[in-house]
Design an enzyme around this catalytic site. Structure first.
Site, short mmCIF file in Angstrom:
data_model
loop_
_atom_site.label_atom_id
_atom_site.label_comp_id
_atom_site.label_asym_id
_atom_site.label_seq_id
_atom_site.Cartn_x
_atom_site.Cartn_y
_atom_site.Cartn_z
N LEU A 155 -18.07 15.24 -15.91
CA LEU A 155 -16.98 15.54 -16.83
C LEU A 155 -16.77 17.06 -16.95
CD1 LEU A 155 -14.88 14.24 -18.70
CD2 LEU A 155 -16.54 14.42 -20.56
N ALA A 156 -17.89 17.80 -16.98
CA ALA A 156 -17.79 19.25 -17.12
C ALA A 156 -17.05 19.89 -15.95
CB ALA A 156 -19.20 19.85 -17.24
N ASP A 174 4.08 3.18 -3.72
CA ASP A 174 3.05 3.77 -4.57
C ASP A 174 3.12 3.05 -5.92
OD1 ASP A 174 1.64 5.37 -6.40
OD2 ASP A 174 2.01 7.18 -5.21
N ASP A 190 0.86 -1.19 0.00
CA ASP A 190 0.00 0.00 0.00
C ASP A 190 0.90 1.23 0.00
OD1 ASP A 190 -2.28 1.83 0.44
OD2 ASP A 190 -3.34 0.03 1.08
N TYR A 222 -13.34 7.06 -13.58
CA TYR A 222 -13.31 5.74 -12.90
C TYR A 222 -13.83 4.64 -13.83
CZ TYR A 222 -14.23 2.39 -9.07
OH TYR A 222 -14.25 1.29 -8.26
#
Ligand code: NAP
Length: 463
Positions: free
Chosen positions: A314-315, A279, A256, A370
């Site tokens: 998205l905007a 990472d 993690d 996502y």
């Protein structure tokens, strides 16, 4: 996070209110308890036509010492007897008999007329399956059916199974297992999983088994001697995966981000695993994993679980929100896989398991980043599976609503909708995802490659 509605629904007054108002009724699902039998209750077996698939099913039922029944099918009885399985007689008129599992071998259905075999078998017993029961229909992949008529009939099985999964309620699951010709000996790990409480929150799914080498395993420790890396292991689903793989015998390296070091150490200590604070977007992540497994006998399993959401329409989405989600959820998995495969860090018969999401299947408002990343994960699995060598496999799970910190952060109304909009009327638990991943990591699952299985209680999203 506890589901207060489910607690209420299972109380005396709650049952009364819910029945009378016609509200969703989330039963308490059976979940696997270590060292208990695969199946606790009777199983009814049927077949459209007795053949290699029904023999393989009988073999598994014999191996798990299932209390097995069949109707008046002399050929099925004789075949089972040859394998050593005693199929007790079931009289279709006996309404007192109850079954924890029902398996129907539909692989012999050659055309749409013969689909009536499904009706004939399931109709009389539709009310005789117990709570948290299991329905499994076994067929052949339509693509390999041989004739168009058979391919059509085999494809039709999917609609039947998905409808049963919606109709039977009471936490009963229904799945379709497509078995390639010659893959009959590879079905045991899938059958064990689908029959057992390990598949509590998996329903309406199609699993494909290909012909592959068969290996002997100790079913109580199928990962004995294996080394696994689990990303995002400090909490939530990753923590559950680490626990389940360790339970199954693997040495688990819990990975993690460095900020989660304390929780990572706690999880690793609980399962006698080790820690890798890293990472996964680091350019040298593959090398760091290689160095971490150098002390073991190489790497057998990698579970790409770490993931993030940064939701915005998205905007309203800033470029860094797009970039970080794609990088963590998708690109880093590609980079790490490429490194591990190119440098032969992953042992022969290695297992790669990815975590997608039903958002990647259905899309979701506010989740363009996502859903893109998680659909990409499905593509990654689909297009990597055929090019893997040395018995290495890649598969994915696509969780629906799972009770974790990620879903606890969702606003109340949306969270409640997510919880209830599925055939189980409840969210799944991290353990449900972990158990499904354990199916794919199993040493015995040589025939599972390129599958994407949803762990979503048959969510309406993307169904
Ligand atoms: P979670 O509780 O947020 O845990 C994810 C873990 O991954 C966190 O510890 C996180 O650390 C870590 N992580 C994030 N970026 C990382 C990076 N660059 N390198 C290494 N580790 C990193 O999430 P979860 O709910 O358990 O979800 C696990 C997976 O299931 C994710 O891929 C998620 O998309 C997927 N999934 C979850 C659900 C659900 O209902 N929960 C549904 C569908 C799919 P930080 O503390 O830095 O974030």
């Amino acid at each position: 996070m506890s589901d207060q509605y489910q607690v209420f629904a299972n109380s005396g007054i709650g049952k009364f209110v819910i029945k009378n108002l016609g509200l969703p009724s989330p039963v308490v699902l059976d979940r696997y308890v270590s060292a208990t039998p695969v199946l606790q209750g009777a199983v009814l077996l049927g077949a459209a036509k007795v053949g290699a698939v029904s023999a393989a099913i009988s073999q598994t039922l014999n191996n798990i010492h299932a209390n097995s029944y069949a109707g008046a099918d002399a050929a099925l009885q004789q075949q089972a007897a040859k394998i050593g399985l005693n199929l007790s007689a079931f009289n279709a008129g006996d309404k007192e008999a109850k079954f924890k599992a029902v398996i129907f071998d539909a692989s012999g259905i050659e055309n749409s007329d013969q689909l009536v075999a499904l009706y004939d078998f399931f109709h009389p017993i539709a009310r005789q399956i117990q709570r948290s029961g299991r329905v499994i229909v076994v067929g052949v992949q339509p693509e390999t059916a041989g004739t168009v008529a058979k391919a059509i009939a085999q494809r039709a099985l999917e609609g039947f199974v998905k409808s049963i999964a919606k109709e039977f309620k009471k936490g009963i699951t229904a799945q379709l297992l497509y078995v390639d010709q010659g893959a009959e000996a590879n079905i045991e790990s899938s059958l064990r999983f689908l029959l057992s409480p390990r598949s509590a929150y998996v329903s309406g799914q199609v699993l494909r088994v290909q012909a592959a080498e068969t290996v002997e395993v100790d079913w109580s420790k199928p990962l004995a001697g294996k080394t696994a890396v689990v990303t995002g292991a400090s909490r939530g689903i990753g923590e559950a995966i680490a626990h389940v793989l360790a339970r199954d015998g693997a040495h688990v390296i819990c990975l993690d981000v460095p900020q989660q070091q304390a929780d990572l150490e706690r999880v690793a200590a609980e399962i006698e695993g080790s820690v890798l604070a890293l990472d996964i977007t680091a350019a040298d992540a593959g090398e760091k994993i290689q160095a971490a497994v150098a002390a073991q006998q190489g790497l057998d399993i990698i579970v790409h679980n770490a993931g993030i959401t940064r939701d915005k329409t998205l905007a309203n989405m800033k470029p860094e929100l797009w970039a970080s989600v794609i990088n963590i959820n998708l690109s880093s998995i590609e980079r790490i896989n490429d490194y591990l495969l190119a440098h032969e860090v992953l042992n022969s018969n290695g297992r790669i398991v990815c975590v997608s999401s039903i958002s990647g299947i259905a899309g979701n408002l506010g989740q363009t980043n996502y859903a893109t990343s998680k659909a990409g994960v499905i593509g990654l699995v689909k297009f990597t599976a055929p090019i893997l060598q040395k018995g290495i496999t890649i598969n994915a799970v696509a969780p629906g609503f799972i009770e974790t910190q990620m879903t606890a952060a969702i606003p109340f109304a949306i969270r409640e909708a997510g919880r209830r909009m599925n055939s189980m009327s409840q969210g799944g638990l991290p353990i449900d995802v972990a158990e499904t991943i354990a199916l794919f990591t199993s040493t015995a699952s040589t025939g599972l490659n390129g599958n994407v299985v949803r762990v979503c209680g048959q969510s309406l999203l993307g169904a």
